[in-house]
Every structure is written in structure tokens, then in C-alpha cells.
Design a protein around this motif. Structure first.
Motif, PDB file in Angstrom:
ATOM      1  N   ASP A 109    -114.661 -80.687   8.006  1.00  0.00           N
ATOM      2  CA  ASP A 109    -114.073 -79.663   8.879  1.00  0.00           C
ATOM      3  C   ASP A 109    -114.642 -78.279   8.566  1.00  0.00           C
ATOM      4  OD1 ASP A 109    -112.655 -81.539  10.126  1.00  0.00           O
ATOM      5  OD2 ASP A 109    -110.676 -80.973   9.336  1.00  0.00           O
ATOM      6  N   ARG A 113    -116.056 -78.869  20.813  1.00  0.00           N
ATOM      7  CA  ARG A 113    -115.229 -78.849  19.594  1.00  0.00           C
ATOM      8  C   ARG A 113    -113.844 -78.290  19.892  1.00  0.00           C
ATOM      9  NH1 ARG A 113    -119.843 -76.316  16.220  1.00  0.00           N
ATOM     10  NH2 ARG A 113    -121.041 -78.200  15.945  1.00  0.00           N
ATOM     11  N   ASN A 122    -110.450 -80.448  19.330  1.00  0.00           N
ATOM     12  CA  ASN A 122    -109.411 -80.052  18.365  1.00  0.00           C
ATOM     13  C   ASN A 122    -108.055 -79.908  19.046  1.00  0.00           C
ATOM     14  OD1 ASN A 122    -111.239 -80.059  16.333  1.00  0.00           O
ATOM     15  ND2 ASN A 122    -111.547 -77.852  16.270  1.00  0.00           N
ATOM     16  N   GLY A 128    -108.806 -76.863  12.064  1.00  0.00           N
ATOM     17  CA  GLY A 128    -109.054 -77.120  13.494  1.00  0.00           C
ATOM     18  C   GLY A 128    -108.826 -75.907  14.393  1.00  0.00           C
TER      19      GLY A 128
END
Ligand code: ADP
Length: 447
Positions: A285, A344, A348, A414
């Protein structure tokens, strides 16, 4: 047009003065130059009726002075190598001479008076501020001279009966009065303008300094930010390898020597493997965060709908396992985007919407988009566990989590990635939520 340009350039070059645009003397010089530029064609034209009149009335001196004055203006305009002050003095002297000639030949209340006033006004305008009252004193002197000459009959003027010495006092004192008034007023105007200009320049200077400081601070922040991203990238990248070794050797230890170990040892090994896995997730991450907005990608026009479909495809297993339904309520626009980063962001938000689901219902996620003045507003709403109101901002900070690992697993990175992506697109991200009912994440993207 080109002839006019060449003509003005030539005179500007010859009549160049000192000083900068910030300086009032610069404007006095500029005014003088443009006086010559405009005066020259006018006085050439005016010369024709002037000479005609002089010849008809046999005032030949008038014609000669007319021609001399125009020649002086031609000299001021076109002869190089003369200082600006000398040019100004020549100009002023000739207007005074012309005024006196007109006074002598056309009578005292005639055009000579107007010329005298014009000469005084030009003098006040073009000479440096320190000499402002000189032109007024000079016309006063001339007026007195004419008065004395009239009084003692030194000069006999044409139509003198129209202006005996006593009347000349009345007429000329008005001229002197106007001359001094102008000498007092015009510099005031110049001074006011100068002060305004000075203030403006000071403000500009302060602004420029502040901008410089701001730019320097910005450069420093950008540099530090870059260094930090580089550090996070390198650190997380290099940490992966030893971590992989630890977890794989733990696995081997369990497989090979598992039957020789007691239950406590098995528990410890499980803890170690579990911790290793968690750390691996955190590192990947972190890598994702440091990769976001690294600047090696370029913006392209992409249909947001396509990115959404790709994301949905990537997490299909998660969607199916959780029986989640995702509803796109409006048509998604085509926008200039960093494709990978936007993927992304969606991933997330969707993963979280499924992860933080309520136990008593299936996740339902609604996506919609509204056009605003210079943004698109996109929302991702879920029917999950919700978020406490006082945590609405905190959750976007890196490593910020609201739950223990054994309740909901995660790294707390995230949403920090989401924030970075949105800011990279010139937008903002925020959340509204009601505990136990669900959350809606909003973000804007500049058009
Ligand atoms: P992670 O999901 O790895 O914990 P995030 O940065 O994605 O980290 O989220 C931070 C925290 O915000 C989460 O731990 C969770 O408490 C809260 N959160 C994020 N999304 C939601 C959601 N859709 N519903 C409820 N809580 C959420």
C-alpha cells in the motif's frame, strides 16, 4: 503609418531624456518629445497663412520670426547630439520671442498674449520641477518690460489706442496671475501622480518579494516532498525482499519441522506469518501511495465509465463473494485524467464500501456524477457501517484507521491515496455519513 513611426522614432531618439518610467522627470521629457512630434506638422501648416498674412500686411519681421521658430523646432526634432535641456531652452526661448514679436506687431491684446500664456504653460510642463516658477517669472518680466516701455513711450505699437499703458496693466496682470496659478497647480498634479506611482511601485516591489519568497518556499516543499516520496518508494521496495524471506522461511519451518514443534510454537509461527503478511500489505500500500502522482504518466481524455468498468472487473471476486451490487446512476463523463491513478481511486473507494459493510445486509453501492460550473462532482455511496462525524477528516490521513485489525483488516493508506489522486486532478475529497446507515464519499475533478 510607417512614415509616422519612423518620424516619431527619430524624434524620440533625438529627444531622449534621462530617468526611468517610474520617475516624473521621465514623463516631463516624454511630454516635451510628444509636443515636438505633434507641433511640427501643425506649425508647418500654420506657416503658410502666417507668411501670407505677413506679406500682405508688410510685417516682414513676423514672417522671419515664424520661419526661424519653425526652423528651431526642426533643429530640436532632427539634429542629434544636443542635450535635452538645451533643446527645451531653445523651444521655450523661441515661443517667448514669437510672443513678443506678435505683441509688438499685432498689438498688446492680440495673439501675442495667447502665445505668452502658451509659452508659460509649456515651460511649466517640460522643465524639471525645481524650475517650475521660472516661466511665470519670465512672462512677468516681459509684461513689466512692455508696461514700462509703453508708459515711457519707448515703443509705439500699432493700434496703441486700443491698449494704453493703464489697460496693459489690467490685461497683463491677469496673464501673470494665470501663469503663477498654472505654475502652482501643474506641479501639484505631477506630485500627486508621482506619489501614486511611487506607492504603486512600492506595492509591486513588496508583491514581487512576497512572490519570490512564496516561490522559494514552494520549491523547497516540492523538493522535500519529492525526497520523501523517493524515500518511501525506495524503503518500501527494499523492505519487501527481507520480509518475503522471513515469511517464506517461517512457512518452511512449519512444513519441515511442524511435527517436532508443540502447539505453542505453532501459535507463535502463525502470529509471525500473520504479522509478516500484514506488513507485506502495508508495504505494497505504501508503494502504491508513493507511486501515485509520481509524474511519469500524462493526462489523457478518458471515459470515467471505462475506468469504472475496469475497476469493477479487477475486484469482481470481492464483489461476488460479498453479493455486492454496484449501481451507476448517471452517465459518467469523458475527462482529462491520469488513467492509472483514477483506477486506484475507484478501487480503494469500492473496496472500502464492500469491506466496511454491515453484517445484516448485502452491500449496495451507488455511483453518480453531477456537472458543476468548473468541476464534475462524483459520489460513491454505500449502505455500510458508517463513520463517526468527528472522524470525517481524520480518515484521509495516512495510517489512520478506526477499527482493530481483527475486526476490519487494512493499512490505513487507501484513503490517503484517494486524497492524493483527487488533489492531483485539482479537486477535493470529503465524506458524509450516518453511523449504522452508510457513507457517501464525494470528490471533484476539474473539467
Ligand atoms: P483501510 O481501509 O486500509 O483501513 P483507508 O485509508 O482506506 O484504510 O480507510 C481509513 C479508515 O476510514 C478505515 O479504516 C475505516 O475506518 C474508514 N472507512 C473508509 N471507508 C469507509 C466506508 N466506506 N465506510 C465506513 N468506514 C470507512
Amino acid at each position: 503609418m510607417n512614415i509616422w513611426k519612423a518620424y516619431t522614432n527619430k524624434i524620440n531618439k533625438n529627444c531622449v531624456g534621462s530617468g526611468t518610467v517610474k520617475d516624473m522627470n521621465y514623463w516631463r521629457n516624454n511630454l516635451f518629445t510628444w509636443t515636438i512630434i505633434y507641433l511640427l506638422p501643425f506649425c508647418l501648416i500654420a506657416l503658410i497663412p502666417g507668411i501670407y498674412f505677413s506679406l500682405v500686411t508688410h510685417h516682414y519681421v513676423l514672417a522671419i520670426i515664424d520661419v526661424l521658430t519653425v526652423s528651431a523646432i526642426l533643429l530640436i526634432a532632427f539634429v542629434p547630439g544636443i542635450s535635452l535641456l538645451v533643446r527645451k531652452i531653445i523651444f521655450f526661448s523661441f515661443t517667448i520671442i514669437l510672443s513678443c514679436t506678435l505683441l509688438l506687431y499685432l498689438g498688446l491684446p492680440g495673439p501675442g498674449l495667447l502665445y505668452l500664456l502658451a509659452a508659460c504653460t509649456f515651460g511649466i510642463l517640460i522643465f524639471p520641477t525645481a524650475y517650475t516658477f521660472w516661466p511665470a517669472w519670465i512672462i512677468t518680466f516681459i509684461c513689466i518690460l512692455f508696461g514700462v516701455a509703453l508708459y515711457f513711450d519707448v515703443i509705439v505699437l500699432p493700434r496703441q489706442e486700443l491698449a494704453p499703458a493703464s489697460e496693459w496693466v489690467a490685461v497683463s496682470s491677469n496673464l501673470v496671475f494665470i501663469g503663477f496659478l498654472l505654475a502652482a497647480l501643474i506641479p501639484r498634479l505631477f506630485k500627486g501622480l508621482q506619489e501614486t506611482l511611487n506607492k504603486e511601485n512600492e506595492l509591486k516591489e513588496v508583491l514581487r518579494k512576497q512572490q519570490d519568497e512564496l516561490q522559494q518556499a514552494l520549491n523547497l516543499v516540492q523538493q522535500k516532498n519529492h525526497e520523501l516520496e523517493q524515500f518511501a518508494y525506495v524503503a518500501s521496495h527494499d523492505l519487501q525482499e527481507p520480509l518475503r524471506m522471513i515469511t517464506s522461511f517461517m512457512g518452511m519451518l512449519k512444513n519441515k519441522y511442524g511435527d517436532q514443534l508443540d502447539e505453542k510454537a505453532h501459535t507463535y509461527i502463525n502470529f509471525a506469518v500473520d504479522g509478516g503478511k500484514r506488513m507485506q500489505n502495508m508495504i505494497s500500500d505504501l508503494l502504491e501511495l508513493s507511486r501515485t502522482g509520481r509524474g511519469d504518466s500524462i493526462k489523457e481524455m478518458v471515459a470515467l465509465g471505462d475506468i469504472f468498468n475496469e475497476t469493477r472487473h479487477n475486484i469482481l471476486k470481492l464483489i461476488e463473494e460479498n453479493k455486492a451490487s454496484i449501481i451507476v446512476e448517471t452517465v459518467l463523463p469523458v475527462l482529462p485524467l491520469y488513467r492509472g491513478d483514477m483506477g486506484r481511486l475507484f478501487q480503494n473507494l469500492l473496496r472500502n464500501a464492500i469491506k466496511f459493510r454491515r453484517k445484516d445486509n448485502d452491500p449496495v453501492i451507488r455511483i453518480s456524477c453531477t456537472e458543476q460550473y468548473d468541476n464534475w462532482l462524483i459520489s460513491v455511496a454505500d449502505n455500510g457501517i458508517g463513520i463517526e462525524k468527528d472522524k470525517f477528516e481524520k480518515i484521509f490521513e495516512i495510517f489512520s484507521r478506526l477499527h482493530a485489525q481483527d475486526t476490519y483488516q487494512g493499512s490505513g493508506i487507501g484513503l490517503a491515496v484517494c486524497k492524493k489522486v483527487v488533489e492531483q486532478h485539482g479537486g477535493t475529497i470529503w465524506v458524509t455519513s450516518e453511523e449504522g446507515k452508510g457513507s457517501t464519499f464525494y470528490f471533484t475533478i476539474q473539467k
